[in-house]
Design a protein around this motif. Structure first.
Motif, PDB file in Angstrom:
ATOM      1  N   GLN A 226       0.826  -1.209   0.000  1.00 17.46           N
ATOM      2  CA  GLN A 226       0.000   0.000   0.000  1.00 17.46           C
ATOM      3  C   GLN A 226       0.858   1.256   0.000  1.00 17.46           C
ATOM      4  O   GLN A 226       0.518   2.266  -0.617  1.00 17.46           O
ATOM      5  CB  GLN A 226      -0.926  -0.011   1.210  1.00 17.46           C
ATOM      6  CG  GLN A 226      -2.006  -1.075   1.162  1.00 17.46           C
ATOM      7  CD  GLN A 226      -2.817  -1.107   2.436  1.00 17.46           C
ATOM      8  OE1 GLN A 226      -2.602  -0.330   3.349  1.00 17.46           O
ATOM      9  NE2 GLN A 226      -3.766  -2.037   2.495  1.00 17.46           N
TER      10      GLN A 226
ATOM     11  N   THR B 222       2.089   1.847  -3.517  1.00 18.37           N
ATOM     12  CA  THR B 222       1.000   2.366  -4.356  1.00 18.37           C
ATOM     13  C   THR B 222       0.692   3.824  -4.032  1.00 18.37           C
ATOM     14  O   THR B 222       0.492   4.657  -4.931  1.00 18.37           O
ATOM     15  CB  THR B 222      -0.259   1.514  -4.155  1.00 18.37           C
ATOM     16  OG1 THR B 222       0.040   0.154  -4.478  1.00 18.37           O
ATOM     17  CG2 THR B 222      -1.392   2.006  -5.042  1.00 18.37           C
TER      18      THR B 222
ATOM     19  N   ASP C 145       0.896   7.062  -6.570  1.00 22.04           N
ATOM     20  CA  ASP C 145      -0.242   7.961  -6.779  1.00 22.04           C
ATOM     21  C   ASP C 145       0.101   9.395  -6.400  1.00 22.04           C
ATOM     22  O   ASP C 145      -0.324  10.348  -7.072  1.00 22.04           O
ATOM     23  CB  ASP C 145      -1.446   7.477  -5.957  1.00 22.04           C
ATOM     24  CG  ASP C 145      -1.972   6.153  -6.466  1.00 22.04           C
ATOM     25  OD1 ASP C 145      -2.680   5.475  -5.695  1.00 22.04           O
ATOM     26  OD2 ASP C 145      -1.697   5.802  -7.630  1.00 22.04           O
TER      27      ASP C 145
END
Length: 470
Positions: free
Chosen positions: A205, A208, A212
């Motif tokens: 996570q 990611t 982003d």
């Protein structure tokens, strides 16, 4: 040095720098404006004296007219006679000398105007003292408040450090369990708990989220750079017109003043349109919520054709084709079609031709907006949908748009599950053809199952059915 001390020191350094820069800026602006005011006053009085001399006014009357409101005037005639007040000498005195021409004794006379600027100097000194005292008081209060705020804000970090030490010592199963997860530290504590629950998942996570964040940062940078680039021109015009009106408004004739006022309003409106388009693009980037409802494409096209004919009465603008019904946000779809129509009108010119056709292809409603303008080169058919792109650099933002309309229209189409592309045209036809596709409205049969999309009947008087192509 603890993090608490470093944070307090960093904040205070920033405050000192900000207050110092602000104080210097205020002093500089005050001094510059005072000097400009004195220069403008002396220049205006000198111009008034020249006008009075050309009108045949007597020397004493000229001195009386210009030597008021702190301005001292001394007029020396050609025979050596001096009329007016003696001029002060020394520092702090600003003077202007001009030669007069006229039909009386004043012809060839030399007029000297002076103003004592010591009042402005005293005001500047007072301003400096006020800024110094106020800055010191503000720093003292800020230091106390920052220390208190940092202490309260970093208190949860002490709890996190204690928990980490306990877990490192073997006390498994303990969690922070934050109650306020909407704060930065609360979110950090929650992320800390999730890391303890599943380390590998937390790492994935994190990667990611980092990707982003980088993409979002790049989008923001591009957005800000584009906005700054396009806003610079209208804002420069607004500033130039405003400064001219402010500094020379009293000396301009009515025509020049009205021209500057019109320029100021036009540039401000241009900047406003750009900001509206940029805001629309920003909303599209965040996946805006759409107010979906049945939309009759034919009626939407007809409304925009009527508007386009009013804006370009000498152009030939027509609409034809089927009348499909889509499920969409009426306001957004109207904006997208309006951008396409405006783009086609500008490309076609005042006596060009714009044709809008609608049709149904499978489960899609298809709208073609075609013009007979110069067309779009094959290499640029995708690039024109980028932000702030104009194929013709010679076009101004007023005559050729600012390069956001097609990007907004494509964003709206894709937000509805459709698309907008520039399709090739026949070699002999010329012009450009933009194809807007939208999903047809899905109806439900009596059994409650989705039925096949069905277009509405063809437009009356066109002789076309719903399944005809544009």
């Amino acid at each position: 040095m603890s993090i608490r001390t470093r944070v307090i020191a960093a904040v205070m350094v920033v405050l000192v720098v900000v207050l110092l820069v602000l104080s210097l800026s205020v002093q500089s602006v005050f001094a510059t404006q005072s000097e400009r005011n004195v220069d403008a006053l002396l220049s205006g009085r000198a111009q008034l004296a020249r006008q009075l001399a050309r009108s045949g006014v007597r020397p004493q009357q000229i001195v009386n007219r210009v030597g008021v409101d702190g301005v001292l005037a001394s007029l020396q005639l050609r025979d050596g006679t001096v009329i007016g007040s003696p001029l002060p000498v020394g520092g702090g005195v600003q003077t202007v000398t001009t030669r007069l021409n006229g039909p009386t004794r004043v012809d060839g006379a030399e007029l000297t105007l002076s103003v004592n600027s010591s009042l402005a100097t005293g005001a500047l000194q007072s301003l400096r003292r006020i800024l110094l005292v106020g800055g010191l008081v503000a720093l003292a209060l800020s230091a106390a408040l920052v220390a208190l705020a940092v202490r309260l804000a970093l208190r949860p970090l002490d709890a996190m450090a204690a928990l980490a030490q306990g877990i490192a010592g073997g006390a498994r199963g303990r969690r922070l369990s934050p109650t306020r997860t909407h704060t930065e530290i609360g979110r950090t504590a929650q992320a800390f708990d999730e890391m303890l629950d599943e380390l590998e998942g937390a790492e994935a996570q994190s990667r990611t989220a980092e990707t982003d964040a980088l993409r979002a940062e790049e989008r923001v940078r591009a957005f800000v750079a584009d906005a700054a680039h396009e806003l610079r021109t209208p804002l420069t015009g607004v500033r130039a017109a405003a400064e001219t009106l402010l500094e020379h408004g009293g000396t301009l004739d009515v025509g020049d003043r009205e021209h500057l006022e019109v320029l100021l309003i036009a540039e401000a409106q241009r900047a406003g349109r750009l900001v509206d388009d940029l805001v629309a693009l920003a909303r599209l980037d965040t996946s805006p919520a759409l107010d979906l409802a049945p939309v009759e494409v034919a009626r939407l096209v007809d409304d925009e054709v009527v508007r386009a004919r009013l804006l370009s009465p000498t152009a030939t603008i027509t609409a034809a084709g089927a009348a499909p019904v889509v499920s969409g946000d009426l306001t957004s779809l109207r904006g997208a079609l309006r951008n396409l129509m405006d783009n086609a009108r500008r490309a076609a010119g005042p006596r060009g031709t714009v044709t809008v056709t609608s049709a149904v292809h499978g489960d899609l409603a298809v709208v073609h907006v075609r013009d007979d303008g110069p067309g779009v080169p094959a290499a640029d058919r995708e690039r024109i949908f980028d932000r702030l792109v104009r194929l013709d650099p010679a076009r101004s933002a007023d005559s050729g748009g600012i390069g956001l309309g097609l990007a907004i229209a494509r964003g709206i189409a894709r937000a509805h599950g459709g698309d907008l592309v520039c399709v090739p045209v026949e070699p002999t036809g010329g012009g450009a053809d933009f194809c807007l596709t939208l999903p047809l409205r899905v109806t439900t049969d009596p059994a409650g199952q989705p039925a096949e999309p069905r277009p509405s009947p063809g437009r009356p008087g066109t002789g076309e059915t719903a399944d005809q192509e544009a």
